[in-house]
Scaffold this active site. Sequence first.
Site, PDB file in Angstrom:
ATOM      1  N   ASN A  34      41.382  46.830  41.192  1.00 49.00           N
ATOM      2  CA  ASN A  34      42.260  45.698  40.904  1.00 49.00           C
ATOM      3  C   ASN A  34      43.618  46.290  40.503  1.00 49.00           C
ATOM      4  O   ASN A  34      43.781  46.772  39.396  1.00 49.00           O
ATOM      5  CB  ASN A  34      41.658  44.871  39.756  1.00 49.00           C
ATOM      6  CG  ASN A  34      42.601  43.785  39.276  1.00 49.00           C
ATOM      7  OD1 ASN A  34      43.584  43.467  39.940  1.00 49.00           O
ATOM      8  ND2 ASN A  34      42.303  43.210  38.116  1.00 49.00           N
ATOM      9  N   LYS A  44      46.346  44.753  40.043  1.00 48.77           N
ATOM     10  CA  LYS A  44      47.164  43.833  39.245  1.00 48.77           C
ATOM     11  C   LYS A  44      48.581  43.761  39.846  1.00 48.77           C
ATOM     12  O   LYS A  44      48.720  43.888  41.059  1.00 48.77           O
ATOM     13  CB  LYS A  44      47.164  44.258  37.776  1.00 48.77           C
ATOM     14  CG  LYS A  44      45.730  44.517  37.276  1.00 48.77           C
ATOM     15  CD  LYS A  44      45.593  44.646  35.809  1.00 48.77           C
ATOM     16  CE  LYS A  44      44.134  44.863  35.456  1.00 48.77           C
ATOM     17  NZ  LYS A  44      43.893  44.921  34.028  1.00 48.77           N
ATOM     18  N   HIS A  56      40.072  36.217  36.223  1.00 49.06           N
ATOM     19  CA  HIS A  56      40.333  37.460  35.489  1.00 49.06           C
ATOM     20  C   HIS A  56      40.880  37.123  34.100  1.00 49.06           C
ATOM     21  O   HIS A  56      41.595  36.127  33.941  1.00 49.06           O
ATOM     22  CB  HIS A  56      41.335  38.328  36.268  1.00 49.06           C
ATOM     23  CG  HIS A  56      41.496  39.677  35.648  1.00 49.06           C
ATOM     24  ND1 HIS A  56      42.359  39.900  34.602  1.00 49.06           N
ATOM     25  CD2 HIS A  56      40.868  40.849  35.889  1.00 49.06           C
ATOM     26  CE1 HIS A  56      42.257  41.178  34.233  1.00 49.06           C
ATOM     27  NE2 HIS A  56      41.354  41.768  34.999  1.00 49.06           N
ATOM     28  N   GLU A  60      43.283  38.182  32.477  1.00 50.07           N
ATOM     29  CA  GLU A  60      44.741  37.983  32.413  1.00 50.07           C
ATOM     30  C   GLU A  60      45.123  36.604  32.958  1.00 50.07           C
ATOM     31  O   GLU A  60      46.085  35.985  32.497  1.00 50.07           O
ATOM     32  CB  GLU A  60      45.449  39.125  33.165  1.00 50.07           C
ATOM     33  CG  GLU A  60      45.408  40.418  32.343  1.00 50.07           C
ATOM     34  CD  GLU A  60      45.212  41.689  33.130  1.00 50.07           C
ATOM     35  OE1 GLU A  60      45.529  41.722  34.328  1.00 50.07           O
ATOM     36  OE2 GLU A  60      44.712  42.667  32.533  1.00 50.07           O
ATOM     37  N   GLU A  92      33.854  41.825  31.885  1.00 50.80           N
ATOM     38  CA  GLU A  92      34.983  42.616  31.410  1.00 50.80           C
ATOM     39  C   GLU A  92      35.346  42.171  29.999  1.00 50.80           C
ATOM     40  O   GLU A  92      36.068  41.169  29.833  1.00 50.80           O
ATOM     41  CB  GLU A  92      36.199  42.408  32.322  1.00 50.80           C
ATOM     42  CG  GLU A  92      35.959  42.800  33.756  1.00 50.80           C
ATOM     43  CD  GLU A  92      37.270  43.101  34.471  1.00 50.80           C
ATOM     44  OE1 GLU A  92      37.426  44.224  34.939  1.00 50.80           O
ATOM     45  OE2 GLU A  92      38.140  42.213  34.523  1.00 50.80           O
ATOM     46  N   GLY A 141      42.398  47.671  29.818  1.00 51.38           N
ATOM     47  CA  GLY A 141      43.701  48.312  29.673  1.00 51.38           C
ATOM     48  C   GLY A 141      43.918  49.004  28.335  1.00 51.38           C
ATOM     49  O   GLY A 141      45.031  49.402  28.011  1.00 51.38           O
ATOM     50  N   SER A 149      38.607  49.691  31.185  1.00 49.67           N
ATOM     51  CA  SER A 149      38.843  51.111  30.888  1.00 49.67           C
ATOM     52  C   SER A 149      37.845  52.053  31.565  1.00 49.67           C
ATOM     53  O   SER A 149      37.454  53.077  30.994  1.00 49.67           O
ATOM     54  CB  SER A 149      38.873  51.344  29.366  1.00 49.67           C
ATOM     55  OG  SER A 149      39.962  50.651  28.793  1.00 49.67           O
TER      56      SER A 149
HETATM   57  P1  PGA Z   1      41.428  48.448  33.259  1.00 54.83           P
HETATM   58  O1  PGA Z   1      41.409  46.965  33.856  1.00 54.83           O
HETATM   59  O2  PGA Z   1      40.521  49.281  34.125  1.00 54.83           O
HETATM   60  O3  PGA Z   1      42.834  48.873  33.300  1.00 54.83           O
HETATM   61  O4  PGA Z   1      40.886  48.342  31.852  1.00 54.83           O
HETATM   62  C1  PGA Z   1      40.227  46.409  34.373  1.00 54.83           C
HETATM   63  C2  PGA Z   1      40.476  45.016  34.862  1.00 54.83           C
HETATM   64  O5  PGA Z   1      41.275  44.295  34.253  1.00 54.83           O
HETATM   65  O6  PGA Z   1      39.885  44.581  35.865  1.00 54.83           O
END
Ligand code: PGA
Length: 246
Positions: free
Chosen positions: A7, A9, A93, A95, A164, A170, A209
């Site tokens: 992903n 983003k 997601h 976000e 998640e 992140g 992460s």
């Molecule tokens: P990340 O994001 O690997 O940067 O923690 C995962 C995600 O939001 O799908």
Amino acid sequence: MRLIAANWKMNKTVKETEDYINRFLQTFKPADDREVLICPPFTSLYVASRMLSNSPVKLGAQNCYYEKAGAFTGEVSLPMLKELGCSYVIVGHSERRHIFGESDELINKKVSACLEEGVRPILCVGEKLEDREAGMTFKVVETQVRLALSGLEDYVDQIDIAYEPVWAIGTGVPATPEDAVSVHRFIRDLLKDLNPRSEGKTRILYGGSVKPSNAREFMKHPEIGGLLVGSASLDPDSFAKIVESF
Ligand code: PGA
């Protein structure tokens, strides 16, 4: 077959997408036991679709709208994504939920539209830190899954779910594989409850992460049906390492 998904983003221009995919295809070794998916931003889907058309790497979008067409300024529909060769869409997601205020009701409509169009949704669920600290992890995840799949129980075998935890996205601090497994088992039982016939057909991915250094720890557990990778998927070598880590 397990699914390893990138992903990106809101990262990478068209030029950066071309460079990434060229590099990734040089290092990536296809294997029969895993499906690899890249979800670039909308603006990169066309070039990515052309570059990946002769490879086993699948293409997905990070979001969609549920109407097919019309006066919905700024939105992108599933027929548009299908034409570009997207076989997956990430839906709900964290976000989208927490920055853009997507409700469970909207997410439910998006999952429904994906099923109708034959594009496999990856439904994201996960608790915030305050939910975890209040002992509400299972309750929050249960509510998100039940509301997203409300009225769609017959089709749960046609979706994947990404667990998640919001506090792990992140931050560099992943859930422990054991904590992830306990939520995965909980989701699996919940899906069985929603549709007893669907057992085992929905992959449950872990995201938050994931890096080359910890991917194998997650993939050691058969309950973990794959990984959804954000930051560590932005570098083609790092993503290739995660794909090959188990
Ligand atoms: P990340 O994001 O690997 O940067 O923690 C995962 C995600 O939001 O799908």
